[in-house]
Design a protein around this motif. Structure first.
Motif, PDB file in Angstrom:
ATOM      1  N   VAL A 179       0.834  -1.202   0.000  1.00  0.00           N
ATOM      2  CA  VAL A 179       0.000   0.000   0.000  1.00  0.00           C
ATOM      3  C   VAL A 179       0.866   1.248   0.000  1.00  0.00           C
ATOM      4  CG1 VAL A 179      -1.778  -1.265   1.262  1.00  0.00           C
ATOM      5  CG2 VAL A 179      -0.188   0.205   2.522  1.00  0.00           C
ATOM      6  N   GLY A 180       0.239   2.387  -0.300  1.00  0.00           N
ATOM      7  CA  GLY A 180       0.976   3.640  -0.350  1.00  0.00           C
ATOM      8  C   GLY A 180       1.161   4.299   0.991  1.00  0.00           C
ATOM      9  N   ALA A 181       0.296   3.972   1.961  1.00  0.00           N
ATOM     10  CA  ALA A 181       0.398   4.567   3.293  1.00  0.00           C
ATOM     11  C   ALA A 181       1.665   4.079   3.984  1.00  0.00           C
ATOM     12  CB  ALA A 181      -0.827   4.203   4.127  1.00  0.00           C
ATOM     13  N   PRO A 182       2.326   4.940   4.758  1.00  0.00           N
ATOM     14  CA  PRO A 182       3.559   4.522   5.435  1.00  0.00           C
ATOM     15  C   PRO A 182       3.280   3.655   6.654  1.00  0.00           C
ATOM     16  CG  PRO A 182       3.006   6.752   6.078  1.00  0.00           C
ATOM     17  CD  PRO A 182       1.995   6.351   5.033  1.00  0.00           C
ATOM     18  N   ARG A 183       4.259   2.820   6.978  1.00  0.00           N
ATOM     19  CA  ARG A 183       4.233   2.096   8.244  1.00  0.00           C
ATOM     20  C   ARG A 183       4.916   2.947   9.312  1.00  0.00           C
ATOM     21  NH1 ARG A 183       7.521  -2.967   7.295  1.00  0.00           N
ATOM     22  NH2 ARG A 183       8.376  -1.874   5.487  1.00  0.00           N
ATOM     23  N   ILE A 184       4.760   2.561  10.577  1.00  0.00           N
ATOM     24  CA  ILE A 184       5.447   3.227  11.680  1.00  0.00           C
ATOM     25  C   ILE A 184       6.557   2.295  12.137  1.00  0.00           C
ATOM     26  CG2 ILE A 184       5.236   4.164  14.007  1.00  0.00           C
ATOM     27  CD1 ILE A 184       2.312   4.790  13.361  1.00  0.00           C
ATOM     28  N   ALA A 185       7.802   2.710  11.905  1.00  0.00           N
ATOM     29  CA  ALA A 185       8.955   1.832  12.115  1.00  0.00           C
ATOM     30  C   ALA A 185       9.038   1.294  13.527  1.00  0.00           C
ATOM     31  CB  ALA A 185      10.241   2.577  11.747  1.00  0.00           C
ATOM     32  N   GLU A 186       8.667   2.113  14.518  1.00  0.00           N
ATOM     33  CA  GLU A 186       8.813   1.709  15.915  1.00  0.00           C
ATOM     34  C   GLU A 186       7.789   0.668  16.361  1.00  0.00           C
ATOM     35  OE1 GLU A 186      10.745   5.623  15.366  1.00  0.00           O
ATOM     36  OE2 GLU A 186       8.808   4.783  14.775  1.00  0.00           O
ATOM     37  N   CYS A 187       6.715   0.487  15.631  1.00  0.00           N
ATOM     38  CA  CYS A 187       5.676  -0.467  16.038  1.00  0.00           C
ATOM     39  C   CYS A 187       6.107  -1.901  15.730  1.00  0.00           C
ATOM     40  CB  CYS A 187       4.355  -0.157  15.335  1.00  0.00           C
ATOM     41  SG  CYS A 187       3.527   1.303  15.984  1.00  0.00           S
ATOM     42  N   PRO A 188       6.059  -2.816  16.710  1.00  0.00           N
ATOM     43  CA  PRO A 188       6.501  -4.188  16.507  1.00  0.00           C
ATOM     44  C   PRO A 188       5.647  -4.969  15.510  1.00  0.00           C
ATOM     45  CG  PRO A 188       6.417  -3.655  18.850  1.00  0.00           C
ATOM     46  CD  PRO A 188       5.699  -2.565  18.125  1.00  0.00           C
ATOM     47  N   ILE A 189       4.382  -4.577  15.356  1.00  0.00           N
ATOM     48  CA  ILE A 189       3.497  -5.248  14.405  1.00  0.00           C
ATOM     49  C   ILE A 189       2.868  -4.198  13.493  1.00  0.00           C
ATOM     50  CG2 ILE A 189       1.435  -6.691  14.125  1.00  0.00           C
ATOM     51  CD1 ILE A 189       2.024  -7.925  16.847  1.00  0.00           C
ATOM     52  N   GLN A 190       2.952  -4.427  12.174  1.00  0.00           N
ATOM     53  CA  GLN A 190       2.419  -3.497  11.184  1.00  0.00           C
ATOM     54  C   GLN A 190       1.612  -4.294  10.161  1.00  0.00           C
ATOM     55  OE1 GLN A 190       6.264  -2.738   9.765  1.00  0.00           O
ATOM     56  NE2 GLN A 190       6.848  -1.270  11.331  1.00  0.00           N
ATOM     57  N   LEU A 191       0.363  -3.896   9.955  1.00  0.00           N
ATOM     58  CA  LEU A 191      -0.528  -4.626   9.051  1.00  0.00           C
ATOM     59  C   LEU A 191      -0.940  -3.725   7.895  1.00  0.00           C
ATOM     60  CD1 LEU A 191      -2.841  -6.155  11.825  1.00  0.00           C
ATOM     61  CD2 LEU A 191      -0.788  -7.189  10.823  1.00  0.00           C
ATOM     62  N   GLU A 192      -0.429  -4.016   6.719  1.00  0.00           N
ATOM     63  CA  GLU A 192      -0.849  -3.275   5.532  1.00  0.00           C
ATOM     64  C   GLU A 192      -2.250  -3.758   5.141  1.00  0.00           C
ATOM     65  OE1 GLU A 192       1.970  -2.815   2.303  1.00  0.00           O
ATOM     66  OE2 GLU A 192       3.584  -3.571   3.587  1.00  0.00           O
ATOM     67  N   CYS A 193      -3.149  -2.827   4.871  1.00  0.00           N
ATOM     68  CA  CYS A 193      -4.544  -3.199   4.631  1.00  0.00           C
ATOM     69  C   CYS A 193      -5.146  -2.471   3.444  1.00  0.00           C
ATOM     70  CB  CYS A 193      -5.399  -2.866   5.863  1.00  0.00           C
ATOM     71  SG  CYS A 193      -4.926  -3.725   7.374  1.00  0.00           S
ATOM     72  N   GLU A 194      -6.116  -3.123   2.819  1.00  0.00           N
ATOM     73  CA  GLU A 194      -6.959  -2.477   1.825  1.00  0.00           C
ATOM     74  C   GLU A 194      -8.349  -2.305   2.428  1.00  0.00           C
ATOM     75  OE1 GLU A 194      -7.206  -4.974  -1.613  1.00  0.00           O
ATOM     76  OE2 GLU A 194      -8.503  -6.447  -0.641  1.00  0.00           O
ATOM     77  N   VAL A 195      -9.009  -1.202   2.072  1.00  0.00           N
ATOM     78  CA  VAL A 195     -10.353  -0.946   2.578  1.00  0.00           C
ATOM     79  C   VAL A 195     -11.360  -1.721   1.731  1.00  0.00           C
ATOM     80  CG1 VAL A 195     -12.107   0.806   3.008  1.00  0.00           C
ATOM     81  CG2 VAL A 195      -9.702   1.323   3.454  1.00  0.00           C
ATOM     82  N   VAL A 196     -12.145  -2.568   2.381  1.00  0.00           N
ATOM     83  CA  VAL A 196     -13.145  -3.380   1.692  1.00  0.00           C
ATOM     84  C   VAL A 196     -14.479  -2.651   1.614  1.00  0.00           C
ATOM     85  CG1 VAL A 196     -14.426  -5.560   1.735  1.00  0.00           C
ATOM     86  CG2 VAL A 196     -11.999  -5.518   2.399  1.00  0.00           C
TER      87      VAL A 196
END
Length: 209
Positions: free
Chosen positions: A117-134
């Protein structure tokens, strides 16, 4: 004995999620929230219909759900009364929100490029979930709240939290930041004062456990 009361807050204890989205000008936005639940590869998110995050999700049809650990509570609290939109509702103004175009900088967090996805992740977060809006639908009768259904398309987990040889998170090692009645908890105890609780005039905890 039970007593009937008109509960002002229904946050009985849910993980904090930092939703990162992409603004119309390509910059990143972060919104802290705890109205989220998951089933299978789907997540349901409850957001104000007037929020910058909802606008971004409706336009971009994507987001990243970043799950902070309890150690990140100070950064999360710094985001509590910030808005990504200069146009705020009277409710937000009354609660003391202010416009902040650079939420990453304000919170001391680092944007990290996502893979799908185009949205950025937050590097400091231990878990990051890239998502699409359904889907996105009104959650209440007057359209003030939007319920977004998202599908996780890629999950990033800090290596030390993965059970070796599996695709599972170590449930003992993972200590999520929990919001309980607008207060921050980690490891079962209150860990940090909450600006949000102060703005909402939530009574301070009386238990000494």
């Amino acid at each position: 004995m039970h007593r009937v009361i008109d509960l002002k807050v229904l946050y009985f204890g849910t993980p904090v999620v930092l939703i990162s989205t992409r603004n119309g000008d390509g910059t990143g936005n972060i919104a802290p929230m705890s109205s989220a639940w998951w089933l299978g590869d789907r997540g349901m998110l409850g957001m104000s219909a007037s929020s910058q995050t909802t606008r971004n999700m409706l336009r971009e049809r994507e987001c990243v759900l970043n799950l902070p650990s309890s150690e990140m509570v100070s950064a999360v609290d710094r985001l509590a009364l910030l808005s990504g939109s200069p146009e705020m509702t009277p409710h937000k103004v009354e609660k003391g929100y202010r416009f902040e175009p650079d939420k990453f900088g304000a919170a001391g967090l680092t944007p990290e490029a996502s893979e799908i996805v185009g949205a950025p992740r937050i590097a400091e977060c231990p878990i990051q979930l890239e998502c699409e809006v359904v889907s996105s639908r009104a959650f209440d009768e007057d359209g003030r709240i939007t319920a977004h259904t998202v599908r996780v398309v890629r999950a990033h987990v800090e290596e030390g939290l993965i059970v070796p040889g599996t695709a599972h998170v170590d449930s003992v090692g993972w200590d999520p930041l929990i919001m309980k009645f607008c207060e921050f908890f980690g490891g079962g105890i209150r860990i940090h004062p909450s600006r949000l609780a102060e703005a909402w005039r939530i009574p301070q905890p009386q238990s000494t456990r």
